[in-house]
Write an enzyme that holds these catalytic residues in place. Structure first.
Site, PDB file in Angstrom:
ATOM      1  N   LYS A 284       0.841  -1.199   0.000  1.00 50.15           N
ATOM      2  CA  LYS A 284       0.000   0.000   0.000  1.00 50.15           C
ATOM      3  C   LYS A 284       0.876   1.249   0.000  1.00 50.15           C
ATOM      4  O   LYS A 284       1.980   1.220   0.546  1.00 50.15           O
ATOM      5  CB  LYS A 284      -0.857   0.028   1.278  1.00 50.15           C
ATOM      6  CG  LYS A 284      -1.984  -0.973   1.342  1.00 50.15           C
ATOM      7  CD  LYS A 284      -2.747  -0.818   2.667  1.00 50.15           C
ATOM      8  CE  LYS A 284      -3.833  -1.865   2.822  1.00 50.15           C
ATOM      9  NZ  LYS A 284      -4.928  -1.752   1.847  1.00 50.15           N
ATOM     10  N   ASP A 295      -7.245  -3.391  10.964  1.00 52.37           N
ATOM     11  CA  ASP A 295      -7.776  -4.384  10.022  1.00 52.37           C
ATOM     12  C   ASP A 295      -8.184  -5.686  10.721  1.00 52.37           C
ATOM     13  O   ASP A 295      -8.523  -6.669  10.071  1.00 52.37           O
ATOM     14  CB  ASP A 295      -6.731  -4.650   8.927  1.00 52.37           C
ATOM     15  CG  ASP A 295      -7.361  -4.995   7.589  1.00 52.37           C
ATOM     16  OD1 ASP A 295      -8.566  -4.737   7.409  1.00 52.37           O
ATOM     17  OD2 ASP A 295      -6.648  -5.544   6.726  1.00 52.37           O
ATOM     18  N   GLU A 356      -6.034  -9.676   0.908  1.00 52.72           N
ATOM     19  CA  GLU A 356      -5.688 -10.781   1.811  1.00 52.72           C
ATOM     20  C   GLU A 356      -6.834 -11.178   2.724  1.00 52.72           C
ATOM     21  O   GLU A 356      -6.903 -12.309   3.186  1.00 52.72           O
ATOM     22  CB  GLU A 356      -4.466 -10.391   2.658  1.00 52.72           C
ATOM     23  CG  GLU A 356      -4.750  -9.589   3.931  1.00 52.72           C
ATOM     24  CD  GLU A 356      -5.396  -8.232   3.688  1.00 52.72           C
ATOM     25  OE1 GLU A 356      -5.273  -7.711   2.566  1.00 52.72           O
ATOM     26  OE2 GLU A 356      -6.021  -7.693   4.627  1.00 52.72           O
ATOM     27  N   ARG A 358     -10.009 -11.690   2.204  1.00 56.48           N
ATOM     28  CA  ARG A 358     -10.864 -12.765   1.676  1.00 56.48           C
ATOM     29  C   ARG A 358     -10.165 -14.116   1.766  1.00 56.48           C
ATOM     30  O   ARG A 358     -10.806 -15.147   1.841  1.00 56.48           O
ATOM     31  CB  ARG A 358     -11.287 -12.411   0.242  1.00 56.48           C
ATOM     32  CG  ARG A 358     -10.147 -12.216  -0.708  1.00 56.48           C
ATOM     33  CD  ARG A 358     -10.568 -11.470  -1.979  1.00 56.48           C
ATOM     34  NE  ARG A 358     -10.684 -10.020  -1.754  1.00 56.48           N
ATOM     35  CZ  ARG A 358     -11.098  -9.152  -2.665  1.00 56.48           C
ATOM     36  NH1 ARG A 358     -11.481  -9.571  -3.853  1.00 56.48           N
ATOM     37  NH2 ARG A 358     -11.171  -7.857  -2.384  1.00 56.48           N
TER      38      ARG A 358
END
Ligand code: BES
Ligand code: MN
Ligand code: ZN
Length: 506
Positions: A284, A295, A356, A358
């Site tokens: 990112k 997250d 990542e 999923r």
């Protein structure tokens, strides 16, 4: 957490550092809401005029502070705006009351003791109004100060220590039960916020698992933790694959709560627990990483909701899964184009290592499915596209079962959290086809929230009712604090989950 109590003392007699009363708009004017009559009388019926003179309008969220000058034991009164006053036969809704209580107590940070008449704004101190006030006070008075030294604590005042809610009968069992329930829910919300706000260096996957062990076993749940070795042996290619780039190995946590009939199918909650999302090799940009310690908000919500359900002793069986990994780039990290074999055997070509969530969620969903669940609800800060679609205060609800989806959306509405139903358009599925494996982990750029949900759906048996909550927007507040919502971790969607499980428990 702000300590809550009930009192029958009048607003003029109660010992407090500040009083909180409600004000509202009627037409273009400001009115004082019910509950402040004694204070008004002590002020020779000039409360409304005095508040108008210092600028009170009744607008929602407005907080105006004024001295009581001897009219009450408390030296100050805070008038908090409730928004539009209800019409004849109508009531202030619970969320308006919850927000007002939260805004007032947030503004009063640094104050030790407060007392409020907000439970009386509808004239009857209904237990659900008491609960709304209690929740607003307890989650609005939140401050994450663990990482501050004396150098900045003065500018970041401590949460209000204790709050008394004025009611006609402090021994009323319904009012007491309302405060008890609010206390449990607020404890879950604030614990969830603490976990989300904790820096990733202090909350590795193993630490998140340890937090689950500590917080859930102490309320009677079972907690089992799978480490990286047992995950690899069990064929959890998604969790292991995502964790490969990190020095801190992944974990899968199973939390079990059996409040319902023995052997009755459990509701399974699955939470995304990426303790830090750098994006991995598909790294990112710096600004997009600033709050990626959050997250793991889905996993934190699952953990704290089940803790609350156990504390409330709800008659329902619940299983929670926390899919924990750190997504980092390194020489051992998964590469774009690597193929992972997921739990259950499906293969996934990882075309973007930043998709990542999923991957870890798919393994955990398969694990949940293996236990013949009554339903699966997964919670994840899954896509930036959720923010594009719904903004930062509303989460998306996607499901293979319209009834389940409506249940969740309605539970969110009742709890004061904001959600919206979103579709799973079939035609997007083809975009997840891979040249090499069964599936690619990325698809169509448009409708990114829906594409991610459709990816997860591939791992859910058609016979299992499943709902997916993409909470990437509201789990974290990047903007200014408002109502009972602080900056940073918000605790969304803990209130929805507890409300929904309570409804399921009947
Ligand atoms: N954790 C992010 C999603 C996210 C983004 C949450 C912003 C909160 C705020 C997720 O793992 C992610 O990186 N998703 C990618 C998916 C893309 C590569 C298909 C995204 O949304 O950009
Ligand atoms: Mn990512
Ligand atoms: Zn992520």
């Amino acid at each position: 957490m702000t300590r809550l109590s009930l009192t029958t003392m009048s607003m003029t007699e109660v010992a407090a550092d500040a009083l909180i009363i409600g004000v509202a708009r009627r037409g273009r004017s400001m009115v004082v809401a019910p509950g402040a009559e004694r204070l008004d009388r002590a002020l020779k019926k000039r409360l409304e005029d005095a508040l108008k003179a210092v600028g009170a309008t009744g607008k929602a969220g407005e907080v105006i502070r004024m001295a009581t000058l001897g009219a009450a034991k408390a030296p100050a009164v805070v008038a908090v705006g409730l928004g539009a006053a209800p019409g004849r036969g109508e009531r202030y809704d619970h969320e308006a009351i919850r927000r007002a209580a939260g805004a007032a107590v947030r503004e009063l940070a640094g104050t030790r003791r407060v007392a409020t008449s907000l439970a009386a704004v509808n004239g009857d101190s209904d237990p659900e109004d008491v609960r709304a006030v209690a929740e607003g006070l307890a989650i609005g008075g939140y401050a994450f100060r663990k990482y501050r030294s004396g150098a900045s604590t003065a500018d970041h005042r401590a949460a209000v220590a204790s709050a008394a809610i004025v009611v006609p009968d402090a021994r009323d069992t319904a009012a007491k039960a309302a405060v008890d329930r609010a206390t449990v829910i607020a404890d879950a919300v604030t614990t969830c916020r603490d976990l989300v706000n904790t820096p990733a260096a202090d909350l590795h996957p193993a630490d998140l698992a340890a937090a689950a062990e500590q917080l859930c076993t102490e309320v009677g749940c079972t907690v089992e933790v799978s480490d990286e070795k047992s995950l690899a042996e069990g064929g959890h290619g998604g969790i292991v694959g995502v964790g490969k780039g990190a020095a801190n190995p992944p974990r899968l946590v199973r939390i079990g709560y059996t409040g319902g009939a023995a052997g009755a199918p459990a509701i399974h909650l699955v939470g995304k627990g990426i303790t830090f999302d750098s994006g991995g090799l598909s790294i990112k940009p710096a600004a997009a990483m600033e709050w990626m310690k959050a997250d793991m908000g889905g996993a934190a919500a699952v953990l704290t909701s089940i803790r609350a359900v156990a504390q409330l002793k709800l008659p329902v069986n619940v299983v929670g899964w926390l899919a924990c990994a750190e997504n980092m780039p390194s020489g051992s990290a998964i590469r774009p184009s690597d193929v992972l074999t997921m739990r259950g055997g499906k293969t996934v070509e990882v075309m973007n290592t930043d998709a990542e969530g999923r991957l870890v969620m798919a393994d955990a969903i398969v694990r949940a499915s293996e236990e013949k669940p009554a339903a699966i609800v997964d919670i994840a800060t899954l896509t930036g596209a959720a923010l594009v679609a719904l903004g930062s205060r509303v989460y998306g609800v996607m499901s293979n079962d319209d009834e389940l989806r409506d249940e969740i959306v309605e539970a969110a509405e009742r709890s004061g959290e904001r959600s919206w139903p979103m579709p799973l358009p079939e035609e997007l599925r083809d975009s997840l086809d891979s040249q090499t494996a069964d599936l690619s982990n990325i698809g169509d750029r448009y409708g990114g929230m829906l594409v991610a949900a459709i990816f997860l759906k591939e791992f859910v048996p058609d016979s299992v009712p499943w709902a997916h909550l993409d909470v990437a927007g509201p789990a974290w507040n990047e903007g200014d604090e408002h109502d009972y919502t602080p900056k940073g971790g918000t605790g969304v969607p803990v209130r929805t989950l507890v409300e929904w499980l309570a409804a399921r428990a009947g």
